[in-house]
Structures are given as C-alpha cells and as structure tokens.
Design a protein around this motif. Sequence first.
Motif, mmCIF file in Angstrom:
data_model
loop_
_atom_site.group_PDB
_atom_site.id
_atom_site.type_symbol
_atom_site.label_atom_id
_atom_site.label_comp_id
_atom_site.label_asym_id
_atom_site.label_seq_id
_atom_site.Cartn_x
_atom_site.Cartn_y
_atom_site.Cartn_z
ATOM 1 N N PHE A 8 32.187 42.763 48.825
ATOM 2 C CA PHE A 8 32.357 44.189 49.123
ATOM 3 C C PHE A 8 33.206 44.383 50.381
ATOM 4 O O PHE A 8 34.051 45.284 50.448
ATOM 5 C CB PHE A 8 30.994 44.864 49.300
ATOM 6 N N GLN A 55 36.769 43.610 49.587
ATOM 7 C CA GLN A 55 37.339 44.693 48.778
ATOM 8 C C GLN A 55 37.820 45.825 49.682
ATOM 9 O O GLN A 55 38.853 46.449 49.418
ATOM 10 C CB GLN A 55 36.289 45.212 47.791
ATOM 11 N N PRO A 105 41.287 42.928 45.246
ATOM 12 C CA PRO A 105 41.064 43.674 43.997
ATOM 13 C C PRO A 105 39.580 43.723 43.636
ATOM 14 O O PRO A 105 38.832 42.767 43.869
ATOM 15 C CB PRO A 105 41.855 42.865 42.961
ATOM 16 N N GLN A 106 39.157 44.836 43.063
ATOM 17 C CA GLN A 106 37.746 45.021 42.740
ATOM 18 C C GLN A 106 37.242 43.943 41.796
ATOM 19 O O GLN A 106 36.114 43.455 41.937
ATOM 20 C CB GLN A 106 37.535 46.398 42.099
ATOM 21 N N GLN A 107 38.075 43.542 40.819
ATOM 22 C CA GLN A 107 37.656 42.531 39.853
ATOM 23 C C GLN A 107 37.347 41.203 40.547
ATOM 24 O O GLN A 107 36.375 40.528 40.205
ATOM 25 C CB GLN A 107 38.735 42.326 38.788
ATOM 26 N N ALA A 110 36.441 40.855 43.717
ATOM 27 C CA ALA A 110 35.229 41.042 44.521
ATOM 28 C C ALA A 110 33.979 40.986 43.649
ATOM 29 O O ALA A 110 32.958 40.413 44.036
ATOM 30 C CB ALA A 110 35.299 42.381 45.256
ATOM 31 N N ASP A 111 34.051 41.583 42.453
ATOM 32 C CA ASP A 111 32.909 41.562 41.547
ATOM 33 C C ASP A 111 32.611 40.160 41.035
ATOM 34 O O ASP A 111 31.448 39.795 40.805
ATOM 35 C CB ASP A 111 33.162 42.488 40.358
#
Length: 290
Positions: free
Chosen positions: A253, A256, A261-263, A265-266
């Motif tokens: 998080f 991010q 990129p969010q992907q 981080a997830d």
Amino acid sequence: MNAFLAAVLTATAPVVPAALGGLLCAAAGVFNMALEGQLLWGAFTAVLASHVTGSAWAGVAGAVLATTLYALLLSVPAVTFRADPVVVAVGTNLLALGLTAFLMRQLFGSGGTFSPPGLAGLPPLASLGLDVPVLGPQSPLVPVALALVAWAGWWLRRTRSGLRLRGVGEHAEAAASIGLRVPRYQHAAVLGAGALCGLGGAQLALGNVTLFSEGMSAGRGWVAVVAVMLAGVRPWLGLGACLLFGAAEALGFRLQGLGLPQQAADAAPYLITLLALVVAAAARRKERTA
C-alpha cells in the motif's frame, strides 16, 4: 513507524484466527484447505447479523456460530465418512463463493458491495478505554487474536487435552488403541477452526472495514493455509508467517502511494508468502538430505 505497525496488524488480524484454526486441524491430523471459504462465509454472516440486529457484537457472535455450522460441511464428510478432505474443502470454498454472491442479491437486493448507512462496525480500542499506541486504531478482535495464539501455544504443549489432540494427529491408530475417540477430537478441531474463521471473517468485514463485497476474503484463507504449512503445530511460527503477509500488504500500500501500479501492490503479499513457502520447503529438503 507506529502507523506502519498498525497497518501490518490490520492486514494480519483476519488471517491469524484462520491460520490458528488450520493449525489445530493439522494437529488433529486433518488438512484443512477450507479456510478461504469459511473466512468468506464468516465475513458475510457477520455483516448480515450486524445489519439485522444493529449490533457489531451480534455480528461477531453470528459469524462464529454460522461458520461453525458451515464447518460441518467439511467435518462430516472428511471425519465421519473418510472422504478426501482436500476434495471436500475445495467444494466448500466454491460453495461459499457462489452462495454469498447469491444471498447478497436475495437478502440485500444488491451485488458487488453491500455497505448500508448505519451498518454497525466494531469499535476501536480507544473507545473502550484500551488505547494502546503500538496497536493503533484497531478493533478489540486484534488483541483477542494475539491472545488466542498465546493460548494455543500453551494448550497444545501443556495440557492433557492438547497433548491428546497432537497424539491423534501424529498417530491416530495408537491414540485409538489407548482409548481416545479419534473422530471426536477431529470433529472438535474442524468445528473449532470454523469458529476461528468466523472470528477472522468478522474482523475482516466489521473491523478492517464496515461492509461486505463479493470474494472479499481475496486469498487470505489460502495465506492461512500456507502459514499452517510453514508452522506445523507451532502457533508462534504461524503468527510470524501471518505477520510476514501483513507486512508485505502494508508495504505494498505504501509503495502504491509512491507510484507502484495497483496490480503489483496487490500481488506483493501473495508473492512474498509463496516465496516464504518455497524457501521453507527447500530448507526442509536440505535438512533431510544432510
């Protein structure tokens, strides 16, 4: 630093009870891969009970009770009828995913996310006069989860019933030969794991956030399974594996926010958890060949 530690605990809190439940099942000789579905079912029933009663604590109680009953779908086939627990667990995971999505539309009249105004969430510790700076604005279930880990470590090694449970898991036939009712211990472990997953689901839906969304367990139950594979029957090691996941999620998080990129981080927490499993497996293989 305190903010980061609080974020780690927030990410870890729903996983710890589920991993502890899986660990108790492993101690009894039942490999429980149903943690993902039970965690999701616990989150759904927590929101449902909280919405109906207007009480977050009723939501927690409802989640624990409903998920204990849901665990019968694994306990009865796997323990009573000796079905393959892996096959049964996969079925219950898929059932939870489909059933929660179906019931959302039938009971709430909506799909995707359910977050009605006034949905009661768990109060922060500070509102109960238990402000602990290291914990941050956590729900009361966070210290409860940590206390359960300490209790399990003591119970499995220091009590007669805990040692008997481990004996059932290590050699069921020998345990039966001295008069222990092996199925009774295994049923208790599986149902206890269901109750713990209900607690984790309540924390996820009413503590971390105050809503339910389809598939919101999002692999946390599988992380709990990995924690059990890493820890065996050592609760403190299982807690360490869960904290590793929580630290990776909290770090993801933060990265991010810095432009990652969010992907990515997830995916980071699950990638690190997988790497930890690979490293642990390699270390065990090296020990065997040494």
